[in-house]
Scaffold this active site. Sequence first.
Site, PDB file in Angstrom:
ATOM      1  N   HIS A   9       0.807  -1.219   0.000  1.00 36.82           N
ATOM      2  CA  HIS A   9       0.000   0.000   0.000  1.00 36.82           C
ATOM      3  C   HIS A   9       0.841   1.270   0.000  1.00 36.82           C
ATOM      4  O   HIS A   9       1.893   1.352   0.634  1.00 36.82           O
ATOM      5  CB  HIS A   9      -0.952   0.008   1.199  1.00 36.82           C
ATOM      6  CG  HIS A   9      -0.253  -0.058   2.531  1.00 36.82           C
ATOM      7  ND1 HIS A   9       0.229   1.048   3.174  1.00 36.82           N
ATOM      8  CD2 HIS A   9       0.046  -1.119   3.324  1.00 36.82           C
ATOM      9  CE1 HIS A   9       0.782   0.692   4.327  1.00 36.82           C
ATOM     10  NE2 HIS A   9       0.688  -0.619   4.439  1.00 36.82           N
ATOM     11  N   ASP A  10       0.378   2.244  -0.758  1.00 41.12           N
ATOM     12  CA  ASP A  10       0.940   3.598  -0.791  1.00 41.12           C
ATOM     13  C   ASP A  10       2.337   3.674  -1.386  1.00 41.12           C
ATOM     14  O   ASP A  10       3.013   4.698  -1.262  1.00 41.12           O
ATOM     15  CB  ASP A  10       0.956   4.223   0.616  1.00 41.12           C
ATOM     16  CG  ASP A  10      -0.429   4.248   1.247  1.00 41.12           C
ATOM     17  OD1 ASP A  10      -1.297   4.964   0.725  1.00 41.12           O
ATOM     18  OD2 ASP A  10      -0.648   3.536   2.245  1.00 41.12           O
ATOM     19  N   GLY A  32       5.087  -1.078   2.767  1.00 48.15           N
ATOM     20  CA  GLY A  32       4.221   0.080   2.565  1.00 48.15           C
ATOM     21  C   GLY A  32       4.986   1.385   2.469  1.00 48.15           C
ATOM     22  O   GLY A  32       6.025   1.568   3.104  1.00 48.15           O
TER      23      GLY A  32
END
Length: 262
Positions: free
Chosen positions: A121-122, A139
Site C-alpha cells: 500500500h501507498d 508500505g
Amino acid sequence: MANIHPTAIVDPKAQVDASVTIGPYSIVGPHVKIGAGTWVGPHVVIEGHTSIGRDNRFFQFGSIGAINQDKKYAGEPCELVIGDRNTVREFVTFHIGTVQDKAVTRIGDDNWIMAYTHIAHDCVVGSHTTLANNTTLGGHVELGDWVTVGGLTGIHQFVKVGAHAMLGFQSAVSQDVPPYMLVDGNPLSVRGVNVTGLKRRNFSAERIQAIRQMHKLLYREGRTLEDAKAAIDALGKQAPAAAEDIALMQRFLAAADRGIAR
C-alpha cells in the site's frame, strides 16, 4: 467488444476498452478501468478502485488491486493506479493505498515487474524500473525512475530509492538509497556507482565523472552527511554538464528522512 474469454468474469460496471484482451478465468471488478491495448492473461484477479493504462501485459495468477495488508484499513475507497506499457509477470500482488498516506498506490510506465513481486500500500514506483523475482516493497516505499532491484530483495516500509540506483541480489534495504548508487548485502553496503546502468542510458563521461565525485563526497572522505551535502552543492558550479544530476541528488538528500545507506 473487448476480446473477453467466455470463462472470464467481468463486472458490467467495469470500464474496459474495446481493444483489451482478457484471458480464461480472469476476474475484473466493478470499479476497474483498463486502457486500450492491455492484455490480461488467464487467472488474473483485478479488483478494487484500480485504473490501468494502455498496452500493459498481465501474466497469469496476479492479484491486482486487492485491499491492503494494513490492520487499520476500514474499507475506505483507496486506489491503485498503473500507467502504460508495463510488463507484469506471474503471481504478483499489488495493493491499494491507505488514508494514512495519499490513499493511492502508484506505478508508472514501462516497468518490467517479474514473478512474485509484492508492491504494498501507498508505494510509488517510477518508470523504466526492473524488479526481479521476489522483490518485496513494504508500505509507503518510493522507487525513482530506472531503479533496478535484484531478486529476493526486501525494502523496508517508508524507504526511498533514488533514480538510477541498483540494488543487488538478496539485499535488505532499511535506509534510503541515494540516486545512482550500487548497493547490496545484509546489512546493506554501498559498493559504488551504477556505472553500467548509466552508460546504457547514454550518460556522458562528464556526467558520470560528476556522479562519481558525489559518491566520493558521500562515502570515501569520512565527511558528515551535512558536510557532504555542502560539498555537493559546491560541485554544481564545477560541473555544469551534470547540473541536473547534482540537483536530483540534492533533492533526494533533502527529502531523505530515514538516514541514507552508508
